[in-house]
Design a protein around this motif. Sequence first.
Motif, PDB file in Angstrom:
ATOM      1  N   MET A   1       1.045  -1.142  -0.136  1.00  0.00           N
ATOM      2  CA  MET A   1      -0.024  -0.037   0.009  1.00  0.00           C
ATOM      3  C   MET A   1       0.957   1.212   0.052  1.00  0.00           C
TER       4      MET A   1
ATOM      5  N   GLY B   1      -6.801   4.726   2.170  1.00  0.00           N
ATOM      6  CA  GLY B   1      -8.000   4.489   1.049  1.00  0.00           C
ATOM      7  C   GLY B   1      -7.959   4.973  -0.135  1.00  0.00           C
ATOM      8  N   MET B   2      -6.971   5.932  -0.298  1.00  0.00           N
ATOM      9  CA  MET B   2      -6.812   6.664  -1.444  1.00  0.00           C
ATOM     10  C   MET B   2      -5.997   5.891  -2.610  1.00  0.00           C
ATOM     11  N   CYS B   3      -5.402   5.063  -2.636  1.00  0.00           N
ATOM     12  CA  CYS B   3      -4.530   4.560  -3.745  1.00  0.00           C
ATOM     13  C   CYS B   3      -5.181   3.266  -4.392  1.00  0.00           C
ATOM     14  N   GLY B   4      -5.812   2.399  -3.277  1.00  0.00           N
ATOM     15  CA  GLY B   4      -6.369   1.232  -3.694  1.00  0.00           C
ATOM     16  C   GLY B   4      -5.277  -0.059  -4.143  1.00  0.00           C
ATOM     17  N   GLY B   5      -3.908   0.525  -3.771  1.00  0.00           N
ATOM     18  CA  GLY B   5      -2.915  -0.637  -4.120  1.00  0.00           C
ATOM     19  C   GLY B   5      -2.904  -1.921  -3.394  1.00  0.00           C
TER      20      GLY B   5
ATOM     21  N   ARG C   1      -5.592  -3.618  -2.758  1.00  0.00           N
ATOM     22  CA  ARG C   1      -6.977  -4.296  -2.845  1.00  0.00           C
ATOM     23  C   ARG C   1      -6.848  -5.806  -2.754  1.00  0.00           C
TER      24      ARG C   1
ATOM     25  N   PHE D   1     -10.435  -2.804   0.169  1.00  0.00           N
ATOM     26  CA  PHE D   1      -9.114  -2.259   0.610  1.00  0.00           C
ATOM     27  C   PHE D   1      -8.498  -2.758   1.777  1.00  0.00           C
TER      28      PHE D   1
END
Lengths: 470, 278
Positions: free
Chosen positions: B215, B220-224, B226, B235
Amino acid sequence: MADKPGKKKTIPRQAMAEQEPEVRRRNFEEVPLGYTMEQAQMEASRCLQCRKPGCTSGCPVSVDIPGFIQCILEGDMTAAIRNLWGKNALPAVCGRVCPQEIQCEGECILGKKGDPVAIGNLERFAADYERAHGSGELPPKLPPTGKKVAVVGSGPSGLTVAGDLIAKGHDVTIFEAFHKAGGVLVYGIPEFRLPKAIVGQEVHFLERLGVKIECNAVVGRTVSLDELFEEGYDAIYLGVGAGLPRFMNIPGENLVGILSANEYLTRANLMKAYKFPDVDTPIPIGKNVTVLGAGNVAMDSARTAMRLGADSVRIVYRRSRQEMPARAAEIHHAEEEGIEMMLLTNPTRYIGDEKGRLTGMECIQMELGEPDDSGRRRPVPIPGSELEIECDLCIVAVGSGANPLLTQSTSDLQLNKWGYIMTEPNTGKTFKRGVWAGGDIVTGAATVILAMGAGRKAADSIHEYLVYGW
Amino acid sequence: MFKIVHREEMADATVILNEIEAPLIARKAKPGQFVILKANEEGERIPLTMAEANVEKGTLTVIYMVVGKSTALFKTLQVGDGYQDVIGPLGKPTHIEKVGNVVCVGGGTGVAVLYPITKAMKEAGNHVTAIIGARNKDLLILEDKMREASNELIVCTDDGSYGHHGFVTDPLREMCEKGSLNQAILIGPVPMMKFASKITEEYDVPTLVSLNPIMVDGTGMCGGCRVSVGGETKFACVDGPEFDGHKVDYDELMLRLQAYCEEEKQCYESYCTIRDAV
């Protein structure tokens, strides 16, 4: 309205020098190089000094455009920047990233028959001149009121609120979740469009005015709104941005090689991953890159991928060129840099290999049907037009939603059905006493200047609340 | 700067404990939550689930294994040095509730994450059996603390150098067979969580796992980060890091954890070359 239109129209709009496309497509330096004083004054001389200036009414923060242009023409650069600061705390940013063609320049009377005055370029020139040659003298500040304001988020709306309220004598602290202040200006907009040194200086300007900045503070987790009130803050402004990436929700989206634009750009911009391995954060380097979406974020992602060394970069967009939401200049720059536009095309699924890595994408061609809710013609798939494209990196730039981190932990804020904070439109007041909100967390993803406009209105309302108690 | 006030080397110096001054985070931290650490200006943001938080001292403790450039850099930080950035507490805390008989299973540095959860589960009135494992005796961490935090502790080593000879899944299966388990909490390497979850699923024991995917921001901003949970994309940073162990797609998670393995190798090797030359 115009004084002497006939004489002034003869000077053409002054183009700003730019890095050549073949050169800049592989570096992260800024693309437009700026005006010389001579060019700026030449351009300033084109302004008709309308008595009822359309440009000013087209500006979301009502900058006195003829006023600052006149100062440039007269060579009084201190007056020019003071004039801009009067309405806009971030002129170096807005000169670079505002969609001038649909705002100030879109209303310019010269644009009716020819090219409008290059207002954005002149704004940028005035701000850059101040940075390079200015006295560094701060604008005046009102005496301290003893009131404390917490600003949550250090993006364009938060910085505007902080700048306005510090000037009115309030004690302002900005809380930023990231380790660096600037919000979307540092994590989202790339270096080649908005150098981070400029954002740093705009933030530093606010610090010199007395604004305190607390980074690494995740409001909603590290500290709650009620705790901020308990700590003695009299008012809180929420400018936390949209910040929840949307995906396509099609099969294969969790393959390695598919990133949200938020992640891709944050790695590149905030974490400086384009310098990897000199910095520690990696970023995927694609050979064949597709970018889904056609807004500014999509253009930024595509141009970043090209700069990182891609062989091919394609924008895949389900509507036509006319509906592309990006600024005209961004689309133009992207195409000059060799980015291909696959319009009226929509991905239907991602294809991966046995290692779970992206290798391609299946798309379908679209045609435009009847207008939808947004007034744009709805794209409809053409049966049997499926096609496969090869790609090893896909950046999803199809918009963002409301990040629920703060709103979920604050039960007395009212949200609309999309999770955005509900406010009184003219003041930015939320349903929670002493709390205002503005920018993308209220409107959904929009532009820097609209967020600043919302910040301006909220700052006026907060000031009235702090001074008069309403 | 967030100062390191206490530091320990564990497991043959492959695992490091840092107690860090971060009063604002310590005040809020709950078992199961994580922080993001960044050593310096050029550093990477590394998420680590907290092993302890001490409100009085205003400190939090993280325990990490040295696996790449960033953790090797963290390892060089001594008492008195510090991290440029520490962000948190992030993620949802573990749901602590009295359910009856609970088994807490930890492998590798997962034991560090498991420790505060085990303690809280016991304090909530549960009968807690802890099972911890490592490749060999020297790599085992937090044995004493885990013994204290649980009602019963079972230690396993892959090579039989200490305790039960075998994987943590052996005693877990035995306990499941006895049939009185109300909840399992499994934290460790992804393959361990995958296989241990399969066992608890066979016996219908509700199971929580704590995930640590790649991440960037942790908000919760990047979604890496998931992960697929029950066919839905979640997320880990804001919906987790804990999920229903029976619903996680572990194979996808393992592939996603490999996303930057080439880059990480390159970065670590060049770091080691420079470090060894100096």
